[in-house]
Each structure stands twice: as C-alpha cells, then as structure tokens.
Motif scaffolding. Structure first.
Motif, PDB file in Angstrom:
ATOM      1  N   LYS A   1     -11.221   5.940  -4.916  1.00 19.28           N
ATOM      2  CA  LYS A   1     -11.218   5.488  -3.517  1.00 19.28           C
ATOM      3  C   LYS A   1     -12.254   4.402  -3.234  1.00 19.28           C
ATOM      4  O   LYS A   1     -12.283   3.842  -2.149  1.00 19.28           O
ATOM      5  CB  LYS A   1     -11.470   6.667  -2.572  1.00 19.28           C
TER       6      LYS A   1
ATOM      7  N   HIS B   1      -5.823   1.314  -6.450  1.00 21.60           N
ATOM      8  CA  HIS B   1      -4.853   0.223  -6.301  1.00 21.60           C
ATOM      9  C   HIS B   1      -4.886  -0.689  -7.521  1.00 21.60           C
ATOM     10  O   HIS B   1      -3.847  -1.089  -8.051  1.00 21.60           O
ATOM     11  CB  HIS B   1      -5.152  -0.562  -5.024  1.00 21.60           C
ATOM     12  N   TRP B   2      -6.073  -1.039  -7.972  1.00 21.49           N
ATOM     13  CA  TRP B   2      -6.192  -1.920  -9.126  1.00 21.49           C
ATOM     14  C   TRP B   2      -5.605  -1.269 -10.376  1.00 21.49           C
ATOM     15  O   TRP B   2      -4.890  -1.913 -11.138  1.00 21.49           O
ATOM     16  CB  TRP B   2      -7.640  -2.334  -9.374  1.00 21.49           C
TER      17      TRP B   2
ATOM     18  N   GLN C   1       0.834  -1.194   0.000  1.00 20.62           N
ATOM     19  CA  GLN C   1       0.000   0.000   0.000  1.00 20.62           C
ATOM     20  C   GLN C   1       0.874   1.251   0.000  1.00 20.62           C
ATOM     21  O   GLN C   1       0.630   2.194  -0.745  1.00 20.62           O
ATOM     22  CB  GLN C   1      -0.901   0.006   1.228  1.00 20.62           C
TER      23      GLN C   1
ATOM     24  N   GLY D   1      -7.560  -3.222  -2.785  1.00 23.59           N
ATOM     25  CA  GLY D   1      -8.986  -3.443  -2.999  1.00 23.59           C
ATOM     26  C   GLY D   1      -9.709  -2.252  -3.588  1.00 23.59           C
ATOM     27  O   GLY D   1     -10.872  -2.355  -3.949  1.00 23.59           O
ATOM     28  N   THR D   2      -9.018  -1.113  -3.730  1.00 29.96           N
ATOM     29  CA  THR D   2      -9.665   0.069  -4.304  1.00 29.96           C
ATOM     30  C   THR D   2      -9.394   0.133  -5.805  1.00 29.96           C
ATOM     31  O   THR D   2      -8.511  -0.548  -6.328  1.00 29.96           O
ATOM     32  CB  THR D   2      -9.144   1.368  -3.657  1.00 29.96           C
TER      33      THR D   2
ATOM     34  N   LYS E   1     -14.101   0.812  -3.231  1.00 27.09           N
ATOM     35  CA  LYS E   1     -13.683  -0.594  -3.215  1.00 27.09           C
ATOM     36  C   LYS E   1     -14.200  -1.276  -4.474  1.00 27.09           C
ATOM     37  O   LYS E   1     -15.324  -1.020  -4.914  1.00 27.09           O
ATOM     38  CB  LYS E   1     -14.258  -1.314  -1.987  1.00 27.09           C
ATOM     39  N   LEU E   2     -13.393  -2.145  -5.057  1.00 30.54           N
ATOM     40  CA  LEU E   2     -13.809  -2.869  -6.262  1.00 30.54           C
ATOM     41  C   LEU E   2     -15.046  -3.718  -6.005  1.00 30.54           C
ATOM     42  O   LEU E   2     -15.907  -3.857  -6.869  1.00 30.54           O
ATOM     43  CB  LEU E   2     -12.674  -3.752  -6.770  1.00 30.54           C
ATOM     44  N   LYS E   3     -15.138  -4.277  -4.791  1.00 30.75           N
ATOM     45  CA  LYS E   3     -16.273  -5.141  -4.458  1.00 30.75           C
ATOM     46  C   LYS E   3     -17.600  -4.393  -4.514  1.00 30.75           C
ATOM     47  O   LYS E   3     -18.628  -4.985  -4.818  1.00 30.75           O
ATOM     48  CB  LYS E   3     -16.109  -5.725  -3.053  1.00 30.75           C
ATOM     49  N   THR E   4     -17.563  -3.100  -4.206  1.00 34.43           N
ATOM     50  CA  THR E   4     -18.812  -2.332  -4.145  1.00 34.43           C
ATOM     51  C   THR E   4     -19.061  -1.499  -5.398  1.00 34.43           C
ATOM     52  O   THR E   4     -20.097  -0.844  -5.489  1.00 34.43           O
ATOM     53  CB  THR E   4     -18.813  -1.394  -2.921  1.00 34.43           C
TER      54      THR E   4
ATOM     55  N   LYS F   1      -4.946   2.104  -1.182  1.00 33.58           N
ATOM     56  CA  LYS F   1      -5.381   0.996  -0.332  1.00 33.58           C
ATOM     57  C   LYS F   1      -5.708  -0.215  -1.194  1.00 33.58           C
ATOM     58  O   LYS F   1      -6.359  -0.087  -2.221  1.00 33.58           O
ATOM     59  CB  LYS F   1      -6.613   1.393   0.475  1.00 33.58           C
TER      60      LYS F   1
END
Length: 153
Positions: free
Chosen positions: A116, A80-81, A68, A76-77, A118-121, A74
């Motif tokens: 910022k 970051h990806w 990070q 998962g963001t 999260k990829l999941k959301t 962070k």
C-alpha cells in the motif's frame, strides 16, 4: 462446422464480417465491416486502441479510476507497480509456473508489508521488515536470496 469467430465479430448472411465495439470516449456503439476476417480483426484492434488513447487524453482521471478498478490497486503504489510489471514486462517472458511463483512470493511476503506504500515514498528501511519476516518464518537463505534477486530484476 463453422469456425469460432473472435469476440465482438459476427458473420452476416451476405458473407461480410461485422465487428462492434462501444467507445470509451462518447459511449456510442460503432460497427466495422469487411470481407476479410484478418483485416477486420486488425481494424477493430486499431479502432479500440485509438479510442483508448483518445479516452486517456480527454479523461485522464476517469481512465486512472478504471485502471485502478481493473488492477485492484491505487496508481503509484507498490501493489499497482507489481501488477503492471507482471502484466506488461514479465507475462510474455516467463513460464506460467514462474509467474505463479512471483505472485505467491509477492502476495505472501512483499505485498502485505509494503503493497500500500507509494513508490515515491518507498525507502530501504520499508523493505527490511520483509526480510525479517522471512527469517522469522525460517525460510532458507536461498529462498530469501532469490527473492532479493527477483525484486532487483
């Protein structure tokens, strides 16, 4: 004139090459020796990779924090990806000018809006403001279309 040696490698008076590195796992300094420079470079890379793998297995939380800090986003963001995607998948395939264009598009249009998150959301509703902003800035439809295509690659 002496040839420039790779970082972390020196040549001793007796002709041996010496490579040093500090372990991420136990923080000890290790030294490798070899008469063949190419062989030593390969051994050093293998030792560093093995140490990195051991560190990831034994201290996953520390490794995530270091990653990070190195990447500046962070895990998962979207930020970051994007940085991982550019470094791992695109850096060897694209010309430097293409990389600059991708980074400029991301930092100007995409990152500020969804970086910022999260990829999941992440949902398509979150992406829509990017295109609205581009329309408001009166970018050409071709520029907007090319950004959609790039984001789908």
């Amino acid at each position: 004139m002496k040839s420039k040696l790779p970082t972390g490698i020196t040549q001793r008076k007796n002709g041996l090459y010496q490579a040093r590195y500090t372990s991420l796992t136990d923080h000890k300094r290790y030294t490798l020796y070899d008469r063949d420079l190419k062989n030593l470079v390969q051994r050093l890379a293998a030792a560093k990779q093995e140490d990195l793998n051991n560190n990831l297995e034994t201290h996953p939380e520390k490794a995530a924090r270091k990653m990070q800090n190195a990447i500046g986003a962070k895990p998962g963001t979207v930020d970051h990806w994007f940085k991982t995607w550019m470094k791992e998948w695109k850096s060897g395939q694209l010309k430097p000018t293409s990389i600059q264009n991708y980074q400029q598009i991301y930092t100007c249009h995409i990152g500020p809006v969804i970086g910022k998150l999260k990829l999941k959301t992440l949902r398509s509703v979150d992406v829509q403001p990017i295109f609205q902003t581009m329309n408001e800035k009166q970018l050409s439809k071709g520029t907007i279309r090319s950004n959609i295509c790039r984001s789908n690659n």
